[in-house]
Structure formats: structure tokens, C-alpha cells
Design a protein around this motif. Structure first.
Motif, PDB file in Angstrom:
ATOM      1  N   GLY A  86     -19.046 -46.306 -33.154  1.00  0.00           N
ATOM      2  CA  GLY A  86     -20.257 -45.503 -33.093  1.00  0.00           C
ATOM      3  C   GLY A  86     -21.241 -45.866 -32.001  1.00  0.00           C
ATOM      4  N   GLY A  87     -20.910 -46.821 -31.180  1.00  0.00           N
ATOM      5  CA  GLY A  87     -21.799 -47.182 -30.076  1.00  0.00           C
ATOM      6  C   GLY A  87     -22.232 -48.630 -30.144  1.00  0.00           C
ATOM      7  N   HIS A  88     -22.145 -49.307 -29.023  1.00  0.00           N
ATOM      8  CA  HIS A  88     -22.504 -50.720 -28.968  1.00  0.00           C
ATOM      9  C   HIS A  88     -23.998 -50.882 -28.681  1.00  0.00           C
ATOM     10  N   CYS A  89     -24.502 -52.097 -28.908  1.00  0.00           N
ATOM     11  CA  CYS A  89     -25.946 -52.356 -28.829  1.00  0.00           C
ATOM     12  C   CYS A  89     -26.416 -52.818 -27.449  1.00  0.00           C
ATOM     13  N   ASN A  90     -25.533 -53.339 -26.623  1.00  0.00           N
ATOM     14  CA  ASN A  90     -25.866 -53.895 -25.300  1.00  0.00           C
ATOM     15  C   ASN A  90     -26.705 -55.170 -25.373  1.00  0.00           C
ATOM     16  N   ALA A  91     -26.902 -55.740 -26.562  1.00  0.00           N
ATOM     17  CA  ALA A  91     -27.783 -56.899 -26.694  1.00  0.00           C
ATOM     18  C   ALA A  91     -27.105 -58.145 -27.244  1.00  0.00           C
ATOM     19  N   CYS A  92     -26.071 -57.997 -28.082  1.00  0.00           N
ATOM     20  CA  CYS A  92     -25.430 -59.174 -28.687  1.00  0.00           C
ATOM     21  C   CYS A  92     -24.603 -59.928 -27.635  1.00  0.00           C
ATOM     22  N   ASP A  93     -24.153 -61.126 -27.994  1.00  0.00           N
ATOM     23  CA  ASP A  93     -23.362 -61.939 -27.064  1.00  0.00           C
ATOM     24  C   ASP A  93     -22.126 -61.203 -26.562  1.00  0.00           C
ATOM     25  N   GLN A  94     -21.427 -60.506 -27.469  1.00  0.00           N
ATOM     26  CA  GLN A  94     -20.208 -59.803 -27.078  1.00  0.00           C
ATOM     27  C   GLN A  94     -20.527 -58.698 -26.062  1.00  0.00           C
ATOM     28  N   CYS A  95     -21.579 -57.934 -26.293  1.00  0.00           N
ATOM     29  CA  CYS A  95     -21.957 -56.865 -25.349  1.00  0.00           C
ATOM     30  C   CYS A  95     -22.367 -57.448 -23.999  1.00  0.00           C
ATOM     31  N   ARG A  96     -23.130 -58.527 -24.023  1.00  0.00           N
ATOM     32  CA  ARG A  96     -23.569 -59.131 -22.753  1.00  0.00           C
ATOM     33  C   ARG A  96     -22.389 -59.662 -21.950  1.00  0.00           C
ATOM     34  N   GLN A  97     -21.265 -59.941 -22.618  1.00  0.00           N
ATOM     35  CA  GLN A  97     -20.058 -60.389 -21.931  1.00  0.00           C
ATOM     36  C   GLN A  97     -19.139 -59.224 -21.577  1.00  0.00           C
ATOM     37  N   GLY A  98     -19.556 -58.004 -21.913  1.00  0.00           N
ATOM     38  CA  GLY A  98     -18.762 -56.813 -21.603  1.00  0.00           C
ATOM     39  C   GLY A  98     -17.702 -56.487 -22.638  1.00  0.00           C
ATOM     40  N   ALA A  99     -17.687 -57.194 -23.756  1.00  0.00           N
ATOM     41  CA  ALA A  99     -16.696 -56.963 -24.809  1.00  0.00           C
ATOM     42  C   ALA A  99     -17.295 -56.010 -25.858  1.00  0.00           C
ATOM     43  N   PHE A 100     -17.590 -54.786 -25.425  1.00  0.00           N
ATOM     44  CA  PHE A 100     -18.305 -53.826 -26.273  1.00  0.00           C
ATOM     45  C   PHE A 100     -17.581 -53.517 -27.579  1.00  0.00           C
ATOM     46  N   VAL A 101     -16.266 -53.511 -27.559  1.00  0.00           N
ATOM     47  CA  VAL A 101     -15.504 -53.209 -28.766  1.00  0.00           C
ATOM     48  C   VAL A 101     -15.731 -54.268 -29.855  1.00  0.00           C
ATOM     49  N   HIS A 102     -16.226 -55.438 -29.468  1.00  0.00           N
ATOM     50  CA  HIS A 102     -16.485 -56.520 -30.428  1.00  0.00           C
ATOM     51  C   HIS A 102     -17.970 -56.647 -30.756  1.00  0.00           C
ATOM     52  N   CYS A 103     -18.764 -55.657 -30.417  1.00  0.00           N
ATOM     53  CA  CYS A 103     -20.207 -55.665 -30.680  1.00  0.00           C
ATOM     54  C   CYS A 103     -20.459 -56.000 -32.154  1.00  0.00           C
ATOM     55  N   THR A 104     -21.369 -56.926 -32.388  1.00  0.00           N
ATOM     56  CA  THR A 104     -21.676 -57.323 -33.770  1.00  0.00           C
ATOM     57  C   THR A 104     -22.611 -56.329 -34.461  1.00  0.00           C
ATOM     58  N   ASN A 105     -23.170 -55.383 -33.715  1.00  0.00           N
ATOM     59  CA  ASN A 105     -24.072 -54.381 -34.278  1.00  0.00           C
ATOM     60  C   ASN A 105     -23.474 -52.976 -34.216  1.00  0.00           C
ATOM     61  N   GLN A 106     -22.173 -52.916 -34.032  1.00  0.00           N
ATOM     62  CA  GLN A 106     -21.446 -51.651 -33.911  1.00  0.00           C
ATOM     63  C   GLN A 106     -21.515 -50.847 -35.213  1.00  0.00           C
TER      64      GLN A 106
END
Length: 127
Positions: A86-106
């Protein structure tokens, strides 16, 4: 108002009428043309604590409303597809590393966000 199939109790869907939502600043409103069914949808329907949620995440439809901060690549009338994520947050550690599929706020379409077993649905846009 629009019609949707919503989980009414474990393993059961009910036809309901809902108020057409207004997209937030980073969302689009989609008029659903088709929505597939897969195992994750069946799990969402039969899962505990999914009541009052509209399943469906293999969605095809057209954009009929845009939030105020939606990137210019999304336009009125454009045909789009929506998947499970449903969309990544761009703020968690995973998003900041470019691993959007692993976003913790997805969010997950049809599980913790209403999906495409409906005439309309909201989708987050990410650029």
C-alpha cells in the motif's frame, strides 16, 4: 455512495454502501474496473480481526481524483494497477536504504487498507 464487498464476519462478505472517500495529499481515488482474487485475499477474508475491511489487491481502474501533492506522472483518467503493497513511508531504516518492500510502516491493500472489491478505492502514490 458506492458499493463494496466488505468482510462482515470471519469468512463472510457482505454488500455494503460506503461514502466515496476524498484522497489525502498523496493519494488518488480510483474507479475500479476489475479486481482479481488470490490466496492472500482468501486469507484476509477468513482471518481474524479483518471485519469491516474491503479485500482485494489485484486492481485495475482509472484515476478520478488526485490529492494535492500527487506527482505529475499521475493524471486524471489514467489507467492504473494496484498491487498488495500500500505504499512505503520513506522514513524507516529500510526505506532510507532503498528497501521499500521491507518498509516497517507499509500498509497492505485489502488487509489493513480497503481494497478493490468495490466500485472505488484510494491508493497512495510514491515517486
Amino acid at each position: 455512495m458506492y458499493k463494496a464487498l466488505q468482510v462482515s464476519e470471519t469468512g463472510q462478505l457482505a454488500l455494503v454502501k460506503k461514502k466515496i472517500p476524498t484522497p489525502s495529499s498523496d493519494q488518488v481515488l480510483i474507479q475500479v474496473e476489475a479486481c482479481g482474487i488470490c490466496g492472500a485475499d482468501l486469507s484476509d477474508i477468513s482471518g481474524e480481526n479483518q471485519f469491516m475491511r474491503v479485500p482485494g489487491h489485484e486492481v485495475i481502474g482509472r484515476i478520478i481524483a488526485l490529492g494535492e501533492n500527487v506527482p505529475l506522472i499521475w493524471t486524471m483518467g489514467q489507467r492504473v494497477g494496484v498491487g498488495r503493497l500500500g505504499g512505503h513511508c520513506n522514513a524507516c531504516d529500510q526505506c532510507r536504504q532503498g528497501a521499500f518492500v521491507h518498509c516497517t510502516n507499509q500498509t497492505y491493500i485489502g488487509s489493513n487498507q480497503d481494497g478493490g472489491y468495490a466500485e472505488f478505492m484510494l491508493a497512495k502514490t510514491t515517486a
